[in-house]
Write a protein that holds these residues in place. Structure first.
Motif, PDB file in Angstrom:
ATOM      1  N   GLN A   1      -2.324   2.838  16.931  1.00 38.26           N
ATOM      2  CA  GLN A   1      -0.888   2.603  17.027  1.00 38.26           C
ATOM      3  C   GLN A   1      -0.289   2.532  15.630  1.00 38.26           C
ATOM      4  N   TYR A   2       0.858   3.167  15.465  1.00 43.86           N
ATOM      5  CA  TYR A   2       1.549   3.200  14.185  1.00 43.86           C
ATOM      6  C   TYR A   2       2.935   2.598  14.325  1.00 43.86           C
ATOM      7  N   ASN A   3       3.313   1.845  13.308  1.00 41.66           N
ATOM      8  CA  ASN A   3       4.651   1.266  13.225  1.00 41.66           C
ATOM      9  C   ASN A   3       5.231   1.692  11.866  1.00 41.66           C
ATOM     10  N   ILE A   4       5.837   2.871  11.853  1.00 41.57           N
ATOM     11  CA  ILE A   4       6.244   3.519  10.608  1.00 41.57           C
ATOM     12  C   ILE A   4       7.680   3.134  10.241  1.00 41.57           C
ATOM     13  N   LYS A   5       7.838   2.707   8.995  1.00 42.18           N
ATOM     14  CA  LYS A   5       9.160   2.408   8.457  1.00 42.18           C
ATOM     15  C   LYS A   5       9.227   2.950   7.030  1.00 42.18           C
ATOM     16  N   VAL A   6      10.420   3.180   6.564  1.00 42.11           N
ATOM     17  CA  VAL A   6      10.626   3.813   5.261  1.00 42.11           C
ATOM     18  C   VAL A   6      11.673   3.015   4.484  1.00 42.11           C
ATOM     19  N   ARG A   7      11.490   2.925   3.176  1.00 46.13           N
ATOM     20  CA  ARG A   7      12.534   2.371   2.321  1.00 46.13           C
ATOM     21  C   ARG A   7      12.687   3.238   1.083  1.00 46.13           C
ATOM     22  N   ALA A   8      13.869   3.167   0.464  1.00 46.95           N
ATOM     23  CA  ALA A   8      14.188   3.981  -0.706  1.00 46.95           C
ATOM     24  C   ALA A   8      14.171   3.117  -1.962  1.00 46.95           C
ATOM     25  N   GLN A   9      13.908   3.766  -3.089  1.00 46.35           N
ATOM     26  CA  GLN A   9      13.945   3.113  -4.393  1.00 46.35           C
ATOM     27  C   GLN A   9      14.720   3.988  -5.352  1.00 46.35           C
ATOM     28  N   ASP A  10      15.625   3.401  -6.137  1.00 46.81           N
ATOM     29  CA  ASP A  10      16.342   4.201  -7.125  1.00 46.81           C
ATOM     30  C   ASP A  10      15.609   4.167  -8.464  1.00 46.81           C
ATOM     31  N   TYR A  11      16.178   4.829  -9.462  1.00 50.52           N
ATOM     32  CA  TYR A  11      15.497   4.975 -10.750  1.00 50.52           C
ATOM     33  C   TYR A  11      15.249   3.648 -11.444  1.00 50.52           C
TER      34      TYR A  11
ATOM     35  N   VAL B   1       6.676   5.073   2.395  1.00 51.53           N
ATOM     36  CA  VAL B   1       6.370   5.138   3.830  1.00 51.53           C
ATOM     37  C   VAL B   1       5.329   4.065   4.138  1.00 51.53           C
ATOM     38  N   TRP B   2       5.686   3.141   5.033  1.00 55.79           N
ATOM     39  CA  TRP B   2       4.835   1.999   5.359  1.00 55.79           C
ATOM     40  C   TRP B   2       4.404   2.053   6.821  1.00 55.79           C
ATOM     41  N   ASN B   3       3.169   1.620   7.078  1.00 63.62           N
ATOM     42  CA  ASN B   3       2.700   1.342   8.436  1.00 63.62           C
ATOM     43  C   ASN B   3       2.483  -0.164   8.529  1.00 63.62           C
ATOM     44  N   ASP B   4       3.365  -0.856   9.242  1.00 63.75           N
ATOM     45  CA  ASP B   4       3.389  -2.322   9.213  1.00 63.75           C
ATOM     46  C   ASP B   4       3.504  -2.779   7.757  1.00 63.75           C
ATOM     47  N   ASN B   5       2.506  -3.487   7.238  1.00 66.57           N
ATOM     48  CA  ASN B   5       2.560  -3.999   5.866  1.00 66.57           C
ATOM     49  C   ASN B   5       1.698  -3.192   4.900  1.00 66.57           C
ATOM     50  N   GLU B   6       1.304  -1.992   5.311  1.00 64.11           N
ATOM     51  CA  GLU B   6       0.462  -1.132   4.471  1.00 64.11           C
ATOM     52  C   GLU B   6       1.285   0.045   3.955  1.00 64.11           C
ATOM     53  N   LEU B   7       1.301   0.206   2.629  1.00 58.80           N
ATOM     54  CA  LEU B   7       1.978   1.351   2.023  1.00 58.80           C
ATOM     55  C   LEU B   7       1.106   2.586   2.201  1.00 58.80           C
ATOM     56  N   LEU B   8       1.611   3.577   2.941  1.00 63.92           N
ATOM     57  CA  LEU B   8       0.847   4.798   3.197  1.00 63.92           C
ATOM     58  C   LEU B   8       1.066   5.853   2.107  1.00 63.92           C
ATOM     59  N   ALA B   9       2.308   5.984   1.643  1.00 65.87           N
ATOM     60  CA  ALA B   9       2.584   7.081   0.709  1.00 65.87           C
ATOM     61  C   ALA B   9       3.938   6.859   0.052  1.00 65.87           C
ATOM     62  N   ARG B  10       4.117   7.545  -1.090  1.00 67.39           N
ATOM     63  CA  ARG B  10       5.411   7.602  -1.776  1.00 67.39           C
ATOM     64  C   ARG B  10       5.783   9.067  -1.981  1.00 67.39           C
ATOM     65  N   THR B  11       7.042   9.377  -1.802  1.00 69.07           N
ATOM     66  CA  THR B  11       7.526  10.723  -2.091  1.00 69.07           C
ATOM     67  C   THR B  11       8.491  10.664  -3.263  1.00 69.07           C
ATOM     68  N   ARG B  12       8.582  11.764  -4.003  1.00 65.77           N
ATOM     69  CA  ARG B  12       9.541  11.881  -5.097  1.00 65.77           C
ATOM     70  C   ARG B  12      10.728  12.679  -4.585  1.00 65.77           C
ATOM     71  N   TRP B  13      11.843  12.011  -4.315  1.00 68.43           N
ATOM     72  CA  TRP B  13      13.089  12.595  -3.830  1.00 68.43           C
ATOM     73  C   TRP B  13      13.027  13.047  -2.374  1.00 68.43           C
ATOM     74  N   ASP B  14      11.878  13.474  -1.880  1.00 65.27           N
ATOM     75  CA  ASP B  14      11.790  14.126  -0.574  1.00 65.27           C
ATOM     76  C   ASP B  14      11.915  13.127   0.577  1.00 65.27           C
ATOM     77  N   ASN B  15      12.649  13.527   1.629  1.00 61.95           N
ATOM     78  CA  ASN B  15      12.772  12.706   2.841  1.00 61.95           C
ATOM     79  C   ASN B  15      11.878  13.244   3.959  1.00 61.95           C
ATOM     80  N   PHE B  16      10.685  13.656   3.582  1.00 60.40           N
ATOM     81  CA  PHE B  16       9.684  14.108   4.553  1.00 60.40           C
ATOM     82  C   PHE B  16       8.310  13.968   3.927  1.00 60.40           C
ATOM     83  N   ILE B  17       7.306  13.853   4.769  1.00 59.66           N
ATOM     84  CA  ILE B  17       5.931  13.745   4.290  1.00 59.66           C
ATOM     85  C   ILE B  17       4.989  14.042   5.441  1.00 59.66           C
ATOM     86  N   THR B  18       3.804  14.539   5.122  1.00 63.32           N
ATOM     87  CA  THR B  18       2.749  14.751   6.119  1.00 63.32           C
ATOM     88  C   THR B  18       1.638  13.751   5.846  1.00 63.32           C
TER      89      THR B  18
END
Length: 584
Positions: free
Chosen positions: A478-488, A453-470
């Motif tokens: 102002q937040y510009n939130i984007k998400v990308r996935a990574q496989d094993y 989970v990224w805010n602009d160019n800052e990595l905010l958090a990583r989740t393990r398998w989960d497609n949600f986070i607090t």
């Protein structure tokens, strides 16, 4: 002839694509005696890249030895005595060491510390030691709760139950089951009423251990071999963590009745690491023990020979979502691991021949691989460990006289396909300064391992398998939130579309504004003592504010607002009242 050649090529190509492990030529290390060979790859910290191999130098007991490889298992150091045998003449001994690397980079070693005759439960336990320098030096032994233990193996999971910042550690083992109404000194293998798979757990990074059981000499039983059958055996648990936060325990099924030895999986429900959803009579050490003809001693304990077992042909838990066979191939002593691509591999002994299988990411639909050792090898007690992003190492001991360690490396086709982009994040809940974000999952040819989970160019958090986070957010930022996935195997998806919003938080001195409903189709009703000449400020997550006049009856029409989350603010004198609503 040309058509035949093309068909042969297609056949070979098809089988090459489906063969998950391609074995090299086996290697052999001669030893005076070696059994229970186990390996651990060090991924981080001191000695990163090294592989450690341990073995016992007696059938039951003896010393535990360690060897090291710095070239992915091609060559090995001279064996060094890791643990000195206790007083075997008194029936005390150790064996079957298993090692993992913990989240904090320490190595954790656990092994059986037992007393004979028959694994006396009042004395036997799993011994634990730790190393912070890559396995060169180790702490003194840590004693865990007394249980009638065989074949203990640890796993650290992606769960932090007490929120201390350290993931929880479980030790699973085979347990000789001794009823609570036997004398303590009768609780051993001789008087066991069957075998089970149980665990003990540490929620504080290995500082303390608990059984999660209210019965003496017992961990929390999660798998039960059937009772009352001749030669009932089973156990040798080995664990992997499946997607959606499930522990999968691969163990040998019991012999007896009509059920032959095979490798079975006992899996928890998602997020149920303690198996709290699986509670039944068979989880008790007193299950199916018939005491109607029992004879009691002077202290009120039952004499073991006076009880009988009520036969039960089931393997537990007997729920299809929690128990299944890895395969129907006869075998025992399984060992499982997660491959670098996320699939599940396991090996087992089948009549002194080691056989290897690969299942899907959920531990199902397994397919047998080529054998790592030919039929010329008499082998037993295998271990399979990932040692790089496209290679595993398998070991076994020589069954004839235990004078050889057999090793082989297997190559795996590296996954190069990236996951698809996840869906655009949405805000599903707000509580204070905590915003919960959700997004549609990516798809992958195997499985997604993490989301970033990224805010602009800052990595905010990583989740393990989960497609949600607090996440914690800042007021009016102002937040510009984007998400990308990574496989094993480290392949990244494209970023999702960006969610743009400005966080509007309540001031800590604000009081709660009472409104109904909080999920609004069109109108809300405000409950407040004085609504004369009052206005309501309505701020969207994009930071835009509109002002509405509040009617004397407290009703405010919000029909023209777009769906979303809004902060409502009402000022009465010097006090501000706020709340949040969701507009449908």
């Amino acid at each position: 002839m040309r058509i035949l050649s093309v068909l042969i090529f297609i056949f070979v190509l098809f089988n090459g694509l489906n063969a998950q492990i391609a074995w090299e030529t086996p290697r052999t290390i001669d030893t005076p005696y070696s059994k229970y060979i186990r390996t651990c790859k060090i991924d981080r910290g001191p000695a990163a890249g090294d592989i450690l191999l341990t073995y016992s130098d007696r059938q039951h007991g003896g010393n535990i030895w360690i060897m090291r490889s710095t070239d992915l298992g091609q060559s090995w150091s001279t064996p060094v005595k890791l643990l000195q045998s206790p007083r075997i003449v008194d029936g005390e001994y150790i064996f079957n060491a298993n090692m993992i690397q913990l989240q904090d980079d320490r190595l954790m070693l656990c092994y059986q510390h037992r007393w004979d005759p028959g694994t006396i439960a009042t004395k036997s336990y799993t011994g634990v030691r730790y190393s912070s320098d890559g396995g060169y030096t180790w702490t003194d032994e840590q004693k865990t709760p007394n249980t009638c233990v065989w074949e203990a193996r640890p796993i650290q999971v992606n769960s932090d139950k007490n929120g201390d910042g350290h993931n929880d550690i479980y030790i699973y083992y085979t347990q000789e089951v001794n009823p609570t109404f036997f004398r303590p000194e009768h609780c051993n293998q001789e008087h066991s009423v069957g075998r089970a798979v149980a665990y003990i757990v540490s929620y504080d990074n290995g500082v303390t251990w608990q059984t999660n059981s209210n019965e003496r000499f017992s961990g929390r039983i999660i798998h039960r071999n059937f009772n009352g059958q001749p030669d009932s055996q089973g156990g040798m648990p080995t664990m992997v963590e499946l997607p959606n936060h499930r522990i999968a325990v691969v163990a040998e099924a019991p012999k007896g009745g009509s059920i032959a030895f095979a490798s079975w999986v006992t899996a928890s429900d998602p997020y149920d690491y303690d198996f709290d959803n699986i509670q039944d009579n068979w989880c008790s050490v007193n299950y199916n023990v018939d005491t109607t003809q029992a004879i009691y001693d002077d202290d009120g304990y039952i004499i073991p020979s006076s009880v009988t077992l009520i036969p039960d042909p089931n393997v537990y838990p007997n729920k299809i979502q929690n128990l299944w066979k890895m395969s129907s191939v006869y075998g025992n002593a399984p060992f499982a691991c997660v491959l670098p691509n996320g699939r599940i591999a396991y090996t087992q002994n089948s009549s002194q021949k080691i056989r290897a299988f690969v299942a899907d990411v959920n531990g199902k639909n397994s397919v047998e691989m080529p054998r790592p050792f030919s039929n010329d090898y008499n082998t037993f007690y295998s271990c399979i460990t990932p040692i790089s992003d496209n290679m595993v190492l398998i070991t076994a001991h020589d069954y004839t006289d235990c004078s050889k360690i057999h090793l082989n490396r297997g190559r795996i086709a590296k996954d190069t396909l990236a996951p698809t982009a996840p869906g655009i994040p949405t805000i599903s809940a707000i509580e204070g300064n905590k915003y919960t974000l959700n997004w549609t999952k990516s798809t992958d040819n195997y499985i997604v391992s993490h989301y970033e989970v990224w805010n602009d160019n800052e990595l905010l958090a990583r989740t393990r398998w989960d497609n949600f986070i607090t996440i914690d957010i800042q007021h009016m930022s102002q937040y510009n939130i984007k998400v990308r996935a990574q496989d094993y195997q480290g392949n990244y998806s494209p970023f999702s579309e960006t969610l743009v919003f400005t966080a509007s938080l309540s001031n800590p001195t604000d009081k709660t504004l009472k409104v109904h409903p909080t999920v609004v189709p069109d109108k809300i009703q405000i409950q407040h003592n004085n609504l004369t000449d009052k206005t309501l400020h309505i701020t969207s997550i994009l930071g835009k504010t509109v002002v509405k006049q509040i009617a004397s009856d407290g009703v405010v029409n919000l029909a023209e607002l777009n769906p979303g989350i809004y902060l409502l603010s009402l000022k009465d004198g010097k006090q501000t009242y706020t709340t949040k609503i969701i507009k449908k």
